[in-house]
Write a protein that holds these residues in place. Structure first.
Motif, short mmCIF file in Angstrom:
data_model
loop_
_atom_site.label_atom_id
_atom_site.label_comp_id
_atom_site.label_asym_id
_atom_site.label_seq_id
_atom_site.Cartn_x
_atom_site.Cartn_y
_atom_site.Cartn_z
N ILE A 95 0.84 -1.20 0.00
CA ILE A 95 0.00 0.00 0.00
C ILE A 95 0.87 1.25 0.00
CG2 ILE A 95 -1.68 1.35 1.32
CD1 ILE A 95 -2.92 -1.06 -0.04
N LEU A 102 -14.57 -0.44 -4.95
CA LEU A 102 -13.12 -0.56 -5.09
C LEU A 102 -12.76 -1.73 -6.00
CD1 LEU A 102 -11.97 0.09 -1.40
CD2 LEU A 102 -12.10 1.73 -3.29
N ALA A 137 0.63 4.79 6.29
CA ALA A 137 0.20 3.58 5.59
C ALA A 137 1.01 2.39 6.11
CB ALA A 137 0.38 3.74 4.08
N MET A 148 -9.16 5.38 3.97
CA MET A 148 -8.40 6.09 2.95
C MET A 148 -8.87 7.54 2.94
SD MET A 148 -8.22 3.43 -0.27
CE MET A 148 -10.01 3.34 -0.45
N ALA A 184 -3.98 5.60 5.03
CA ALA A 184 -4.35 4.51 4.11
C ALA A 184 -4.03 3.21 4.83
CB ALA A 184 -3.57 4.61 2.80
N HIS A 217 -6.75 -2.48 5.16
CA HIS A 217 -7.16 -3.20 3.96
C HIS A 217 -7.39 -4.69 4.20
CE1 HIS A 217 -5.54 0.57 2.43
NE2 HIS A 217 -6.11 0.32 1.26
N TYR A 272 -6.29 -4.20 -3.44
CA TYR A 272 -6.64 -2.78 -3.47
C TYR A 272 -5.45 -1.85 -3.72
CZ TYR A 272 -11.27 -3.71 -1.28
OH TYR A 272 -12.55 -4.12 -1.00
N THR A 290 -5.41 0.68 -6.79
CA THR A 290 -6.53 1.61 -6.65
C THR A 290 -6.30 2.56 -5.49
OG1 THR A 290 -8.09 0.05 -7.64
CG2 THR A 290 -9.01 1.75 -6.21
N THR A 291 -5.78 2.05 -4.39
CA THR A 291 -5.46 2.92 -3.25
C THR A 291 -4.41 3.96 -3.64
OG1 THR A 291 -6.00 1.20 -1.63
CG2 THR A 291 -4.58 2.98 -0.88
N MET A 296 -5.45 7.82 -3.29
CA MET A 296 -4.74 8.62 -2.30
C MET A 296 -3.94 9.73 -2.97
SD MET A 296 -5.57 7.60 0.71
CE MET A 296 -4.33 8.52 1.62
N TYR A 306 -14.85 5.75 3.23
CA TYR A 306 -13.53 5.33 3.66
C TYR A 306 -12.88 6.32 4.65
CZ TYR A 306 -14.78 3.16 -0.71
OH TYR A 306 -15.48 2.54 -1.72
#
Length: 428
Positions: free
Chosen positions: A28, A127, A266, A377, A389, A392, A399, A402-403, A407, A423
Motif C-alpha cells: 500500500i 473498489l 500507511a 483512505m 491509508a 485493507h 486494493y 486503486t489505493t 490517495m 472510507y
C-alpha cells in the motif's frame, strides 16, 4: 539499511528535503509513494524494515476481487462459537488478549446490521470494480505486467451442503455483477488434476488472478520509485513534531528527524500506534495470518484454490506453492504460534492428496483489520497535513493500485473518480 545511531551531517541534510513522507513500505505505502513521485512530487518512503518485508512479504498473492464482503455477517456469527472452541478452528483468540478486543468486537457486531451490511458491501464493490483498471495501468507503466498470472481461483465444496453454506457469497457477487462459473466433477479436475475426487463442486472466479511473487512486486515498485527520484529511508517512527500547521517532522528511534510538509500513514496494522501519537484513535486490530511456502511440493498447480469449509487457501507463487489462511487475534507483540501453519498444511493435503512438504518455510504476518472490513483512505480529521491509508485486511494486494491512485488524487487536490466518504477515518 544498516545506519549508525549517529547520522552524518550530510545524511541529516538529505533527510530534510522531502515534502511528502509516506510511512509504511508495504504494497500500500509503496504504491502510494510511487504514484505521488510519478506525479512530480518529492517523496520519502519510510519504514523500519526494507520495502516489502512486512505483511506484503507473505500474503497469498491473490487479486481477490470477489472477496470484498464484510466479515461480520450473520452466517459468520453463527459459526463463531464453534470456531472459538475448536483449537484448530479458522479463528483463534489468545485468552489473555480477549479483554483488549472487546471494543473492537462491539464495532464488529454493529457492522452486521442488515442495512449496514449492504452499505459496506457497496463500498467494497466500488473498489473491486476498479481493481484491474488501476492495476493494469500500474503494471504496464512499470514494466511489470509479467507478474500478473492469467489464471483465476477455484472455490471448493465437497457436496451441495457445503455449497449452500457459501451461497450468500455467490448471491452477493451476482448482485454486483462479478464473474463466476459453477463447475462439477470432471470439469474441476480438468482444470486442476491434483485435486482430490472428494471435491464434488467448485466455483471458478476467473478474475481472482495471482501475482507471481508479492514480495518481488513490492521490491520492484520500490526500485521504480527510486529511479524517479524517490528516497527510501529505513527507521522506526517514535513521535511527531507538530505545530499550528500540522506535522512538520517525524522523529525516529535512532535520533534522526525527517522533515515533512505532508505525511501519509500507511503502516498497516501498526498505523494505529502512529495515529495515537496524533491523538486520533483508529479501531485497528491485527488479524495474524500464517503461511507455509513449499518449494518442492511434488505437484503442479495453475489456479489458486480456496476451500471455505476448511478455511485455507493454496496459491502457486514465489517459485513454489504457498498454503495460508486462518485468523489469530493476539495483538502485535505476541510470538508466533506455528501450529497454525501446520494445521493449514494438513487441510491443504485433504484437497491435494499428493502434496509434499519439502524445502518448506513458515511465516506469520499482521493483516490490518478494521471492524467493518472497509479500509480507511483519506485525510486526518485532526491534523490538516496528515492522510491515512490502512485497514485493507485480506485485500491489501488487491486494493493496492486503486489505493495508490485514490490517495494520490486526494493528496494532490484532484477529484477522485469515486466517492471517498465511506472510507473516511472518522466514520466509527
Amino acid at each position: 539499511m544498516g545506519r549508525s545511531s549517529r547520522p552524518k551531517i550530510s545524511e541529516i541534510a538529505r533527510l530534510a528535503v522531502s515534502s511528502i513522507v509516506v510511512v509504511g513500505a508495504g504494497i500500500i505505502g509503496t504504491t502510494i509513494a510511487y504514484e505521488l513521485q510519478r506525479r512530480g512530487k518529492a517523496v520519502t518512503l519510510l519504514d523500519k524494515a526494507a520495502p516489502g518485508r512486512g505483511a506484503s512479504y507473505g500474503n497469498m498473492a491473490s487479486i481477490a476481487v470477489t472477496e470484498f464482503m464484510p466479515a461480520s455477517r450473520p452466517c459468520i456469527w453463527a459459526q463463531m462459537p464453534k470456531w472459538l472452541l475448536d483449537p484448530e478452528g479458522p479463528v483463534r483468540i489468545r485468552p489473555g488478549y480477549l479483554p483488549k478486543l472487546v471494543p473492537w468486537f462491539l464495532r464488529f457486531l454493529a457492522a452486521s446490521r442488515p442495512s449496514k451490511l449492504r452499505e459496506l458491501e457497496a463500498a467494497g464493490a466500488v473498489l473491486c470494480r476498479r481493481v484491474y483498471e488501476d492495476l493494469d495501468a500500474l503494471l504496464k507503466e512499470t514494466g511489470l505486467t509479467h507478474m500478473l498470472t492469467a489464471e483465476g481461483c477455484l472455490s471448493l465444496y465437497t457436496d451441495d451442503a457445503e455449497f449452500k453454506a457459501d451461497r450468500e457469497h455467490i448471491e452477493i457477487l451476482e448482485r454486483f455483477g462479478f464473474r463466476h462459473e459453477i463447475l462439477g466433477g470432471n470439469a474441476i479436475r480438468d482444470l486442476e488434476p491434483a485435486l482430490t475426487t472428494k471435491i464434488g463442486k467448485a466455483v471458478l472466479f476467473p478474475d481472482n488472478r495471482s501475482i507471481t511473487d508479492p514480495y518481488r512486486l513490492v521490491f520492484a515498485l520500490s526500485e521504480r520509485f527510486g529511479r524517479l527520484g524517490g528516497r527510501i529511508v529505513q527507521g522506526d517512527v517514535v513521535d511527531f513534531e507538530q505545530g499550528d500547521a500540522g506535522v512538520s517532522a517525524l522523529r525516529l528511534a535512532d535520533g534522526r528527524t525527517v522533515a515533512a510538509d505532508k505525511v501519509v500513514l500507511a503502516a498497516g496494522a501498526f498505523t494505529a500506534r502512529l495515529s495515537a501519537l496524533l491523538r486520533e484513535h483508529i479501531p485497528l486490530e491485527t488479524e495474524r495470518g500464517y503461511h507455509t511456502q513449499i518449494m518442492e511440493p511434488g505437484i503442479s498447480m495453475r489456479h489458486s484454490i480456496i476451500w471455505p469449509a476448511r478455511a485455507f487457501m493454496v496459491t502457486p507463487t514465489a517459485g513454489g506453492i504457498r498454503v495460508g489462511g486462518t485468523v489469530e487475534m493476539a495483538g502485535l507483540d505476541a510470538p508466533p504460534d506455528y501450529r497454525r501453519a501446520k494445521i493449514l498444511v494438513k487441510r491443504a493435503q485433504e484437497a491435494l492428496p499428493d502434496l509434499q512438504v519439502r524445502q518448506a518455510t513458515e511465516w506469520m504476518g499482521h493483516r490490518p483489520a478494521l471492524p467493518d472490513t472497509v479500509p480507511v483512505m483519506g485525510s486526518s480529521a485532526k491534523r490538516r497535513n496528515v492522510w491515512y491509508a490502512t485497514g485493507h485486511g485480506h485485500l491489501g494486494l488487491t486494493y493496492a493500485a486503486t489505493t495508490g491512485r485514490l490517495m494520490a488524487d486526494l493528496i494532490t487536490g484532484v477529484e477522485p473518480p469515486v466517492d471517498m466518504k465511506p472510507y473516511r477515518v472518522d466514520r466509527f
